[in-house]
Enzyme design. Structure first.
Site, PDB file in Angstrom:
ATOM      1  N   TYR A 137       0.814  -1.211   0.000  1.00  0.00           N
ATOM      2  CA  TYR A 137       0.000   0.000   0.000  1.00  0.00           C
ATOM      3  C   TYR A 137       0.851   1.267   0.000  1.00  0.00           C
ATOM      4  CZ  TYR A 137      -4.550  -2.234   0.915  1.00  0.00           C
ATOM      5  OH  TYR A 137      -5.713  -2.947   0.823  1.00  0.00           O
ATOM      6  N   ASP A 218      -1.789 -18.573   1.349  1.00  0.00           N
ATOM      7  CA  ASP A 218      -2.759 -19.373   0.589  1.00  0.00           C
ATOM      8  C   ASP A 218      -3.346 -20.475   1.465  1.00  0.00           C
ATOM      9  OD1 ASP A 218      -0.197 -20.471   0.613  1.00  0.00           O
ATOM     10  OD2 ASP A 218      -0.258 -21.178  -1.460  1.00  0.00           O
ATOM     11  N   ASP A 246     -11.777  -9.720   5.014  1.00  0.00           N
ATOM     12  CA  ASP A 246     -13.081  -9.839   4.336  1.00  0.00           C
ATOM     13  C   ASP A 246     -13.544 -11.296   4.350  1.00  0.00           C
ATOM     14  OD1 ASP A 246     -13.028  -7.124   3.709  1.00  0.00           O
ATOM     15  OD2 ASP A 246     -13.661  -7.440   1.627  1.00  0.00           O
TER      16      ASP A 246
HETATM   17  C1  IPM Z   1     -10.268  -1.704   4.096  1.00  0.00           C
HETATM   18  C2  IPM Z   1     -10.543  -1.164   2.727  1.00  0.00           C
HETATM   19  C3  IPM Z   1      -9.447  -0.177   2.361  1.00  0.00           C
HETATM   20  C4  IPM Z   1      -8.141  -0.944   2.348  1.00  0.00           C
HETATM   21  C5  IPM Z   1      -9.655   0.577   1.025  1.00  0.00           C
HETATM   22  C6  IPM Z   1     -10.971   1.327   1.001  1.00  0.00           C
HETATM   23  C7  IPM Z   1      -8.511   1.509   0.731  1.00  0.00           C
HETATM   24  O1  IPM Z   1     -10.668  -2.204   1.811  1.00  0.00           O
HETATM   25  O2  IPM Z   1     -10.189  -0.918   5.052  1.00  0.00           O
HETATM   26  O3  IPM Z   1     -10.120  -2.920   4.222  1.00  0.00           O
HETATM   27  O4  IPM Z   1      -7.805  -1.590   1.341  1.00  0.00           O
HETATM   28  O5  IPM Z   1      -7.426  -0.914   3.358  1.00  0.00           O
HETATM   29 MG    MG Z   2     -10.674  -4.141   2.660  1.00  0.00          MG
END
Ligand code: IPM
Ligand code: MG
Length: 367
Positions: A137, A218, A246
């Site tokens: 990032y 993985d 997620d």
């Molecule tokens: C999260 C989101 C963010 C990330 C995006 C919106 C930049 O997906 O907080 O998980 O990737 O960190």
């Molecule tokens: Mg995210």
């Protein structure tokens, strides 16, 4: 004592779910002053940039940020630094919020909503500790044309001290839980992961009471769906944590109940932080008043605990949300037949707090 919270609703369902969380926060903690400021695509529309100076100022002069979501249509070809999401990344970096805590808990009564068999999920209670200010990032990136065509590069970069502090955070957190850390990396391919694994092993020596296992990312993705209850604290780098959090949230039945805390101090210290649902903007349901506000409300509870030191209020909010999720009403992500609105769910949570409801107007005046 008066607490100051900067509320940055942002885009998509952000405004709806943060409004719900602010209602609950005020009901639980009347001595809380709220300053609202624009962020993301909303701020680009009103101020020409995703993180206006006034928003940064509101954050700097507050004890914590309650964040909604950022993102929107029409930014696909816009350079990363001008996209709505850049505001969130800048806030994380500016305030040194290196530790992102993402609990994934299967709430009682929701097991049947999991895409997995209920018996695999019942009792699932893990926390993903995601490194938040390094990795792909924030590493150097370029996009340029060369002899072969257009050439894009991202850089996955970690310094040893960044790994050490997030590892310590995870081990300290594990000590308050079931004392088990799973460190997730890709050390069979990435040199950054080899460094990650070495530093985690060094830190582990200071925590003989905590067990640690290393898992390739993985495999971790696979083990999470095979046996989610085997995990206690997972610690991993920024992008792996984005993806696995997620996945873990969805295993609980919905991403709509998954909160997060981004902090720069240890798990047992009080300090500034940013609190947000992990779900994002959910453009398909935005503006309809049907989004599940549980994740935002639970984020407000984490805010109360980590940044305000209000453990009782945090526990009351968390209990009220768990009870409401168990007994209903539930929003459309959790109820196919008679779904409740965002507002109805929020009112039910407040009803279970057993606290006086302070009006929105009184709240904004800092009453
Ligand atoms: C999260 C989101 C963010 C990330 C995006 C919106 C930049 O997906 O907080 O998980 O990737 O960190
Ligand atoms: Mg995210």
């Amino acid at each position: 004592m008066t607490h100051r919270v900067a509320v940055l609703p942002g885009d998509g369902i952000g405004p709806e779910v943060t409004a719900a969380a602010v209602r609950v926060l005020h009901a639980a903690l009347p001595a809380c002053t709220v300053t609202e400021a624009p962020v993301g695509a909303t701020a680009i529309a009103s101020h020409g940039k995703p993180l206006p100076d006034e928003t940064l100022h509101a954050a700097r002069t507050s004890d914590a940020i309650l964040f909604g979501a950022v993102g929107g249509p029409g930014f696909d070809d816009v350079p990363p630094a001008q996209r709505p999401e850049s505001a969130l990344l800048a806030l994380r970096k500016t305030f040194g919020l290196y530790a992102n805590v993402r609990p994934a808990r299967a709430f009682a009564g929701l097991e049947h909503r999991s895409p997995l068999r209920p018996e695999l999920v019942t009792g699932m209670d893990c926390v993903i500790v995601r490194e938040l200010t390094g990795g792909l990032y924030f590493g150097p990136k370029t996009i340029e044309r060369d002899d072969l065509g257009v050439h894009a590069t991202e850089t996955l970069t970690y310094h040893d001290f960044e790994i050490e502090r997030i590892a310590r955070f995870a081990f300290d957190l594990a000590r308050t839980r079931r004392k088990h850390v799973t460190s997730v990396d890709k050390s069979n391919v990435l040199v950054s992961s080899q460094l990650w694994r070495r530093i985690v092993n060094e830190v582990a020596r200071d925590y003989p009471d905590v067990t640690v296992v290393h898992m390739l990312v993985d495999n971790a993705a696979m083990q999470l769906v095979r046996d989610p209850r085997a995990f206690d604290v997972l610690v991993t780098e920024n992008m792996f944590g984005d993806i696995l959090s997620d996945e873990a949230a969805m295993i609980t039945g919905t991403i709509g109940t998954a909160p997060s805390a981004s902090v720069g101090a240890g798990p047992n210290e009080r300090g500034f932080g940013l609190y947000e649902p992990i779900s994002g903007t959910a453009p398909d349901i935005a503006g309809r008043g049907i989004a599940n506000p549980a994740a935002a409300i639970l984020s407000a509870a984490l805010l109360a605990r980590f940044s305000l030191g209000e453990d009782d209020a945090a526990a009351r909010i968390e209990r009220a949300v768990a009870e409401t999720l168990a007994a209903g009403p539930r929003t459309a992500d959790l109820d196919d037949t008679a779904p409740a609105s965002t507002e109805a769910f929020t009112t039910a949570v407040i009803g279970r707090l057993g606290a006086a409801v302070v009006s929105e107007a009184a709240l904004r005046m800092g009453v």
